[in-house]
Write a protein that holds these residues in place. Structure first.
Motif, PDB file in Angstrom:
ATOM      1  N   GLU A  37      12.246  -7.478 -17.649  1.00  0.00           N
ATOM      2  CA  GLU A  37      12.317  -8.799 -17.052  1.00  0.00           C
ATOM      3  C   GLU A  37      13.446  -8.918 -16.039  1.00  0.00           C
ATOM      4  OE1 GLU A  37      12.802 -13.478 -18.480  1.00  0.00           O
ATOM      5  OE2 GLU A  37      12.504 -11.879 -19.943  1.00  0.00           O
ATOM      6  N   ARG A  38      14.571  -8.220 -16.312  1.00  0.00           N
ATOM      7  CA  ARG A  38      15.723  -8.284 -15.412  1.00  0.00           C
ATOM      8  C   ARG A  38      16.225  -6.895 -15.020  1.00  0.00           C
ATOM      9  NH1 ARG A  38      17.743 -13.508 -15.480  1.00  0.00           N
ATOM     10  NH2 ARG A  38      19.712 -12.836 -14.553  1.00  0.00           N
ATOM     11  N   THR A  39      15.480  -5.855 -15.317  1.00  0.00           N
ATOM     12  CA  THR A  39      15.933  -4.490 -15.030  1.00  0.00           C
ATOM     13  C   THR A  39      14.956  -3.771 -14.115  1.00  0.00           C
ATOM     14  OG1 THR A  39      14.842  -3.645 -17.029  1.00  0.00           O
ATOM     15  CG2 THR A  39      17.163  -4.313 -17.220  1.00  0.00           C
ATOM     16  N   HIS A  56      23.395  -5.681 -10.090  1.00  0.00           N
ATOM     17  CA  HIS A  56      24.389  -4.616 -10.100  1.00  0.00           C
ATOM     18  C   HIS A  56      23.805  -3.408 -10.809  1.00  0.00           C
ATOM     19  CE1 HIS A  56      26.252  -5.642 -14.311  1.00  0.00           C
ATOM     20  NE2 HIS A  56      24.957  -5.812 -14.276  1.00  0.00           N
ATOM     21  N   SER A  57      24.310  -2.247 -10.437  1.00  0.00           N
ATOM     22  CA  SER A  57      23.857  -1.009 -11.077  1.00  0.00           C
ATOM     23  C   SER A  57      24.432  -0.939 -12.485  1.00  0.00           C
ATOM     24  CB  SER A  57      24.292   0.209 -10.265  1.00  0.00           C
ATOM     25  OG  SER A  57      25.706   0.268 -10.162  1.00  0.00           O
ATOM     26  N   VAL A  58      23.725  -0.244 -13.360  1.00  0.00           N
ATOM     27  CA  VAL A  58      24.176  -0.088 -14.740  1.00  0.00           C
ATOM     28  C   VAL A  58      24.119   1.384 -15.127  1.00  0.00           C
ATOM     29  CG1 VAL A  58      23.463  -2.402 -15.439  1.00  0.00           C
ATOM     30  CG2 VAL A  58      21.836  -0.520 -15.604  1.00  0.00           C
ATOM     31  N   GLY A  59      24.843   1.728 -16.193  1.00  0.00           N
ATOM     32  CA  GLY A  59      24.845   3.103 -16.657  1.00  0.00           C
ATOM     33  C   GLY A  59      25.596   4.017 -15.700  1.00  0.00           C
ATOM     34  N   SER A  60      25.257   5.284 -15.725  1.00  0.00           N
ATOM     35  CA  SER A  60      25.929   6.293 -14.893  1.00  0.00           C
ATOM     36  C   SER A  60      25.215   6.418 -13.559  1.00  0.00           C
ATOM     37  CB  SER A  60      25.962   7.647 -15.615  1.00  0.00           C
ATOM     38  OG  SER A  60      24.650   8.041 -15.984  1.00  0.00           O
ATOM     39  N   LYS A 107      26.609  -3.205  -6.213  1.00  0.00           N
ATOM     40  CA  LYS A 107      26.211  -4.552  -6.596  1.00  0.00           C
ATOM     41  C   LYS A 107      25.870  -5.308  -5.324  1.00  0.00           C
ATOM     42  CE  LYS A 107      30.923  -6.480  -6.633  1.00  0.00           C
ATOM     43  NZ  LYS A 107      31.940  -7.188  -7.435  1.00  0.00           N
ATOM     44  N   GLY A 108      25.060  -6.352  -5.454  1.00  0.00           N
ATOM     45  CA  GLY A 108      24.670  -7.069  -4.254  1.00  0.00           C
ATOM     46  C   GLY A 108      24.203  -8.486  -4.537  1.00  0.00           C
ATOM     47  N   THR A 109      24.178  -9.277  -3.487  1.00  0.00           N
ATOM     48  CA  THR A 109      23.722 -10.661  -3.569  1.00  0.00           C
ATOM     49  C   THR A 109      22.927 -10.983  -2.314  1.00  0.00           C
ATOM     50  OG1 THR A 109      25.631 -11.389  -4.881  1.00  0.00           O
ATOM     51  CG2 THR A 109      24.417 -13.085  -3.678  1.00  0.00           C
ATOM     52  N   GLU A 134      20.441  -4.081 -12.974  1.00  0.00           N
ATOM     53  CA  GLU A 134      20.173  -5.270 -13.781  1.00  0.00           C
ATOM     54  C   GLU A 134      20.430  -6.511 -12.933  1.00  0.00           C
ATOM     55  OE1 GLU A 134      21.556  -7.253 -18.045  1.00  0.00           O
ATOM     56  OE2 GLU A 134      22.809  -5.760 -17.056  1.00  0.00           O
ATOM     57  N   MET A 135      19.554  -7.493 -13.027  1.00  0.00           N
ATOM     58  CA  MET A 135      19.716  -8.728 -12.285  1.00  0.00           C
ATOM     59  C   MET A 135      20.716  -9.625 -13.017  1.00  0.00           C
ATOM     60  SD  MET A 135      16.589 -10.981 -10.747  1.00  0.00           S
ATOM     61  CE  MET A 135      15.832  -9.461 -10.141  1.00  0.00           C
TER      62      MET A 135
END
Length: 242
Positions: A131-133, A164-168, A174-176, A151-152
């Motif tokens: 839903e947000r990934t 923004h990016s998650v994990g490795s 990140k962005g907007t 992830e949103m």
């Protein structure tokens, strides 16, 4: 009417002053210190009758002092770079485009993340995983590729999307993207801000090459393609450059 115009003018000038600050606190301190040192060296050189080199050092020192004092760098502004909102070795790029459609329609197109590779040249694919990934894959010089999960963080229909990016992630980022009604009923003002944190070391060479290609000019071209797709209904046929 005159009062309203005056207030608008003041607000505009205030926004302009705010936008001009694009140099981070650490850089400003370094610019002040370096500028003072150069200016003093220039005065010392003039005292020894080395007028040309002395004046050149004073001029350079003055530019650095101005950079540190105001927090504004003309070169950064031309490149679309902003180190105020990034940390460490991060790099921010920001661009704006006006699209002749209402905000909710532009938002809906962007919200379907699999549309992003249609106008973002460096993206090969974006797959929605939840839903947000989502899972992103980018391509760069020489066919190099890198991937990351995202992830949103915020999703306000018709107004804003942040991620923004998650994990490795190979390239932490990140962005907007903001969607606002453009003045004069001209459609939607789309403002995109992206922070990249290029990795260091030998293990991240491929990611670094790709990250170095993600610049303000690239983003500007991407947004022009978005405008073309939404307004004209045609996609740019130019192939991705390796």
């Amino acid at each position: 009417m005159e009062t309203s115009a005056t207030e608008q003018s003041r607000a505009y000038r205030g926004q302009s002053r705010q936008k001009r600050v694009n140099v981070g606190p650490g850089e400003r301190k370094a610019s002040m210190a370096g500028g003072a040192a150069l200016a003093l060296s220039g005065l010392w050189s003039i005292g020894r009758r080395n007028y040309l080199s002395g004046l050149a050092m004073i001029a350079s020192g003055g530019m650095l002092l101005y950079r540190g004092q105001t927090g504004h760098c003309g070169m950064y502004e031309a490149m679309g770079v902003d180190t105020v909102h990034t940390q460490g070795s991060g790099l921010r790029i920001e661009k704006v485009v006006t699209i002749g459609l209402p905000p909710h329609q532009v938002y809906e197109f962007w919200r379907h993340l699999d549309n992003l590779p249609r106008f973002m040249k460096h993206l090969e694919s974006v797959q929605v995983t939840g839903e947000r990934t989502s899972h992103w894959k980018a391509v760069g010089p020489g066919g190099l590729s890198t991937e990351w999960d995202a992830e949103m963080m915020e999703d306000t229909p018709g107004q804003q999307i942040s991620w923004h990016s998650v994990g490795s992630a190979d390239i932490p980022n990140k962005g907007t993207v903001e969607f606002k009604e453009a003045p004069g009923n001209r459609g939607t003002e789309v403002r995109v801000s992206i922070d990249y944190y290029p990795p260091g070391g030998t293990a991240g060479r491929a990611a670094m090459k790709i990250a170095h290609g993600l610049n303000a000019q690239q983003l500007e071209e991407d947004l022009k393609r978005l405008k073309q797709i939404l307004e004209v209904g045609e996609e740019t046929t130019a192939r991705r450059t390796a």
